[in-house]
Design a protein around this motif. Structure first.
Motif, short mmCIF file in Angstrom:
data_model
loop_
_atom_site.label_atom_id
_atom_site.label_comp_id
_atom_site.label_asym_id
_atom_site.label_seq_id
_atom_site.Cartn_x
_atom_site.Cartn_y
_atom_site.Cartn_z
N PHE A 5 14.57 59.99 18.01
CA PHE A 5 13.27 60.29 17.46
C PHE A 5 13.04 59.79 15.90
O PHE A 5 12.53 58.64 15.49
CB PHE A 5 12.27 60.93 17.97
N PRO A 12 12.49 59.04 25.47
CA PRO A 12 12.43 57.62 24.91
C PRO A 12 11.75 56.50 24.87
O PRO A 12 10.68 56.41 24.20
CB PRO A 12 13.59 57.37 25.01
N HIS A 36 8.36 56.81 23.42
CA HIS A 36 8.44 56.98 21.91
C HIS A 36 7.19 56.03 20.76
O HIS A 36 6.66 55.96 20.14
CB HIS A 36 9.58 57.58 21.25
N ASP A 37 7.69 54.56 21.76
CA ASP A 37 7.40 53.49 20.53
C ASP A 37 5.86 53.50 21.16
O ASP A 37 4.89 53.13 19.45
CB ASP A 37 7.96 52.30 21.10
N ALA A 69 12.28 53.72 11.18
CA ALA A 69 12.21 52.49 10.91
C ALA A 69 10.37 51.71 11.45
O ALA A 69 10.27 50.46 11.01
CB ALA A 69 13.17 51.72 12.27
N SER A 70 10.28 52.73 12.40
CA SER A 70 9.02 51.33 12.45
C SER A 70 7.31 51.23 11.36
O SER A 70 6.94 51.29 11.54
CB SER A 70 7.95 52.55 14.01
N ARG A 115 14.30 58.43 13.56
CA ARG A 115 15.05 57.53 13.02
C ARG A 115 14.35 56.46 13.48
O ARG A 115 14.33 55.29 12.61
CB ARG A 115 16.84 57.38 13.55
N ARG A 116 13.68 56.83 14.94
CA ARG A 116 13.12 55.42 15.48
C ARG A 116 11.70 55.62 13.92
O ARG A 116 10.57 54.44 14.44
CB ARG A 116 12.98 56.20 16.64
#
Length: 289
Positions: free
Chosen positions: A92, A61, A64-65, A98-99, A94-95
């Motif tokens: 991932f 993770p 991922h960002d 959100a991004s 869901r992230r």
């Protein structure tokens, strides 16, 4: 970042996960050639022409960002060999939502419906996660017989490949056609949310595939028919047992006629007919010479 211009459809980049894979690298190439900003994501962060290479690992993770930064749409190739991809993909996704990712295109399989096993669980969740989505459900890849797939490796070393599919027919599809549809699904802001089954123009059994390969290469290629248990046990020596069982069960489904179909999806979305197996075999095998 590469010097590719902003996407004609907006400032965000297209994140391609699995960018060096069979469909991923072809999707990256088509997007970059059309002038779209592309982030090519994979564990090796391999540079690809016209794209920014970014390190990404489904199971890490912390990667991922960085991969998501600046992206507003994403092409999703599930983790290879993972029997429960939803376990790692849904957090991932869901992230990603959100991004700022608003469009997701998932590579699944014609053999796996929404809510089915493995990636079918991700398919089922996708409409709740993104405003715009598509699920590509291609039949079995023609490149399985010409690239680095187990079938192709066995053909090169032994002159034969093995399945438990019997005389079942499959609408094998070209990875180039899958990539063409993927680009359409990623970039066309007016594309409806949909489940897309992709096939080639004809359904072939594996004996017919072997005959085409023999004709194209000038070398006899054979298809050896195994029982379900023989195929399951053979694959289990090469991969996790649960995944091997799933693949052997898919062979049984082929034998029962589950993949004996063709669709006009490629033609409808690209404006041209899908490539046939002989065309692809000539193109791919000549490329390797």
């Amino acid at each position: 970042m590469s010097s590719a211009p902003d996407s004609p459809t907006g400032p965000g980049a297209v994140l391609v996960i699995g960018a060096t894979g069979t469909t991923g690298r072809r999707t990256v190439a088509r997007l970059a050639a059309a002038g779209h900003r592309v982030k090519a994501a994979g564990r090796s962060a391999t540079p690809l022409a016209g794209a920014e290479a970014v390190h990404f690992d489904w199971f890490d993770p912390t990667t991922h960002d960085g991969a998501l930064t600046g992206a507003d749409r994403v092409y999703l190739v599930p983790p290879v060999g993972e029997p429960d991809p939803a376990r790692v993909m849904l957090p991932f996704l869901r992230r990603a939502r959100a991004s700022g990712v608003h469009r997701a295109v998932l590579l699944s399989s014609s053999a796996v419906p929404a809510g089915g096993p493995a990636v079918g669980q991700v398919h089922q969740a996708l409409p709740e996660l993104f405003d715009q989505w598509a699920v590509l459900r291609p039949s079995w890849f023609m490149q399985n017989f010409t690239s680095d797939h187990l079938h192709a490796e066995e053909i090169r070393t032994t002159g034969a490949f093995r399945t438990a599919a019997g005389a079942g027919r499959v609408g094998f599809v070209d990875a180039e056609d899958i990539a063409a549809v993927a680009v359409h699904a990623l970039i066309d802001d007016h594309a409806p949310d949909r489940d897309l089954i992709l096939t080639g123009p004809e359904a072939l059994d594996h004996d017919e595939v072997a005959a085409v390969l023999s004709a194209v290469t000038g070398r006899r290629v054979a298809h050896h028919r195994l029982t379900y248990r023989e195929q399951r046990d053979r694959l289990a020596a090469l991969m996790p047992a649960e995944f091997a069982t799933l693949l052997a069960q898919m062979d049984l489904a082929i034998a029962a006629g589950a993949e004996d179909r063709t669709t006009d999806t490629v033609r409808l979305l690209t404006g041209r007919p899908p490539h046939d197996f002989r065309q692809v075999a000539v193109r791919e095998l000549n490329r390797d010479r």
